[in-house]
Write a protein that holds these residues in place. Structure first.
Motif: not given
Lengths: 185, 185
Positions: A47-48, A51-52, A54-56, A58-59, A62, A82-83, A86-87, A90, B85, B89, B93, B137, B142, B151
């Motif tokens: 699961r961890f 999550g990583c 999905i983070s990759e 989505d980054e 972006m 908060p996600g 972060f974005e 970013y 957050a 980000g 970035a 996760f 988040n 990562r």
């Protein structure tokens, strides 16, 4: 011109439908939507690691995007997801164009006052019932978010959508700004 | 080597004391702390412009920093402060080194379950009482936050500090990682 669609929309029961509607609006404006999506993750990973992954993904979206429209409607409390925060940071740090909206018309100060109290501590500083300082800057959310958008030239759209994450009124107004920005280039 | 101190510590009643303690620890490790501070803002500006001025100061500190230590202890709810957050980000970035900790030992999933429920919707997806998907996760917050840190090579410090924002246990452990990173350069 690619537009990243940041927001807690991904957590909605009808997330796919809402993101498809947003993407259709972006396409209709002659732009390319980049919407976060979790479907492609390898479910055999821990699961961890999922999550990583999905983070990759989505980054990566972006990194390819030229601009972001961030949905800052409060999520599970008084502030933005908060996600999404972060974005937004970013994208801002990359020098990309940042646009944002909220479907809750109340300033952050008022939402905190309703949920957690906001009283002057005697020095002119508002504090909630836990003693935490309450930002009082006539902003829709934390000053790094609202200030970060405003200082880059966009107007954070404050739409009275009853706090509904899925309401497309704020998004549509933000998209108008994106189109004007694109046309100005 | 300059380390930006991100976190909701700035909202504490004893913010100056906590930030001074953190700065002393960073100095003690042979590094330079950059702590956000609002004191220098021109109070004759409108409240909105004051917020923008603080945003500009804090982004300037981040632009000068080589790394960030972000305090992701839950703030006014189940998740990290959205300003923190944003800053995490922003630093990620820019390719800066990112370190983070939380003083709440519970995974995000458990915090949401306690506060808002988390039941399987029949498809294997956990949802809270509002129908919003609950991330599951094995992360502290988040996935953009925890995944973004992991990562990039750091271990997000999960410290059992009772959720206290001011607890320095998590920060100290994160600082150990920063020193190891600095020594590896």
């Amino acid at each position: 011109m690619k537009i990243y669609l940041a927001g807690p929309d991904v957590f909605l029961p009808n997330a796919a439908e809402v993101l498809a509607a947003k993407s259709a609006l972006v396409h209709g404006a002659g732009l390319t939507p980049l919407a976060p999506g979790d479907a492609q993750v390898d479910r055999s990973l821990s699961r961890f690691d999922q999550g990583c992954a999905i983070s990759e993904v989505d980054e990566g979206l972006m990194n390819r995007a030229d601009a972001v429209i961030a949905n800052l409607t409060p999520f599970r409390g008084v502030s933005a997801d908060p996600g999404t925060a972060f974005e937004l940071g970013y994208m801002a740090a990359q020098g990309k164009a940042v646009f944002a909206y909220t479907n809750d018309a109340r300033p952050l100060t008022d939402r905190i006052r309703s949920a957690l109290g906001a009283d002057d501590d005697g020095s002119g500083q508002l504090r909630d019932r836990d003693g935490l300082a309450v930002e009082n800057f006539a902003m829709a959310d934390n000053l790094m978010l609202h200030g970060g958008v405003a200082r880059r030239g966009a107007t954070l759209i404050v739409h009275d959508g009853g706090g509904q994450i899925a309401d497309l009124g704020g998004f549509t107004q933000a998209l108008v700004q994106v189109v004007a920005w694109r046309d100005s280039l």
